[in-house]
Each structure stands twice: as C-alpha cells, then as structure tokens.
Design a protein around this motif. Structure first.
Motif, short mmCIF file in Angstrom:
data_model
loop_
_atom_site.label_atom_id
_atom_site.label_comp_id
_atom_site.label_asym_id
_atom_site.label_seq_id
_atom_site.Cartn_x
_atom_site.Cartn_y
_atom_site.Cartn_z
N ARG A 197 0.83 -1.20 0.00
CA ARG A 197 0.00 0.00 0.00
C ARG A 197 0.87 1.26 0.00
O ARG A 197 2.07 1.21 0.22
CB ARG A 197 -0.93 0.01 1.23
CG ARG A 197 -1.90 -1.16 1.23
CD ARG A 197 -2.72 -1.21 2.49
NE ARG A 197 -1.86 -1.33 3.66
CZ ARG A 197 -2.18 -0.91 4.88
NH1 ARG A 197 -3.34 -0.35 5.10
NH2 ARG A 197 -1.33 -1.07 5.88
N GLU A 242 -1.49 4.87 3.81
CA GLU A 242 -2.23 3.67 4.23
C GLU A 242 -1.42 2.89 5.26
O GLU A 242 -1.96 2.42 6.27
CB GLU A 242 -2.53 2.78 3.04
CG GLU A 242 -3.46 3.41 2.01
CD GLU A 242 -3.57 2.56 0.76
OE1 GLU A 242 -4.65 1.99 0.55
OE2 GLU A 242 -2.57 2.46 0.01
N HIS A 297 -4.92 -3.07 0.80
CA HIS A 297 -6.15 -2.70 1.50
C HIS A 297 -7.19 -3.82 1.44
O HIS A 297 -7.70 -4.25 2.47
CB HIS A 297 -6.72 -1.41 0.91
CG HIS A 297 -7.99 -0.97 1.54
ND1 HIS A 297 -8.05 -0.44 2.81
CD2 HIS A 297 -9.27 -1.02 1.10
CE1 HIS A 297 -9.31 -0.18 3.11
NE2 HIS A 297 -10.07 -0.52 2.09
#
Length: 106
Positions: free
Chosen positions: A30, A34, A69
């Motif tokens: 990511r 994040e 994610h």
C-alpha cells in the motif's frame, strides 16, 4: 492477468494465535499514508509502484504473504513476484479482513 490463478489465502485460513506462519515475510504494497494508518506488525513496506525497482530487497528463500487494503493490488504484486522467482501468496481481503478479524495491527 488472470487473478484466479494467483495463489491466495483468506484471513479465516490463518491461525489467530500466530497469523503469520514462521518463515513468512509479510509484504505490504500500500501507499505510505495507508501504511501509517496501520499495518501487520513486522511487515515490510514496499509500495506497489516501487516493487519492480526494489524487489531485490526481498528475501527469495521464504514465502512472502502480500497484503494491501482489500486484495487487488496485492494480487497484482503476487503475480509479478511469482513470475520473478519469488514464492508469494496474496492475502485476499487484505487489511480490511485482517482488521475485522481482530488480528494485530501496528
């Protein structure tokens, strides 16, 4: 790229008391913001866009559990890593499912 042929595990397949199997490196692909919001403890952070240039930083003699994610970017990274000679597996559901399962987040 056929994602159905990409090796994958789901959070339910992991042992809640030791979700990262011994001899496994967790790779988080990511973006920095994040990662900063929370990641698997002990994970290596290497954003997907940097992977081709920095893959040499990863060990080739261990299994790599790739996470993002929700599992899409990590699926692409897993396919690329396996083509490059690594043993990689995608965490389908990513940090969303990891967090929902109550697994540790740093």
């Amino acid at each position: 790229m056929a994602f159905s042929k990409i090796p994958a595990v789901i959070v339910a397949d992991l042992d809640p008391s030791a979700p990262v199997p011994p001899g496994t490196t967790v790779l988080d692909v990511r973006e920095q913001h994040e990662w900063d919001e929370g990641h698997v403890p002990g994970a290596v952070h290497l954003p997907l866009g940097d992977l081709p240039l920095r893959a040499s930083e990863l060990p080739k003699n261990v299994r790599i559990l790739v996470v993002c994610h929700s599992g899409s970017r990590s699926a692409r990274a897993t396919a690329w890593l396996n083509e490059a000679g690594f043993e990689a597996v995608n965490l389908d559901g990513g940090m969303v499912d990891w967090s929902r399962a109550g697994l540790p987040v740093a």
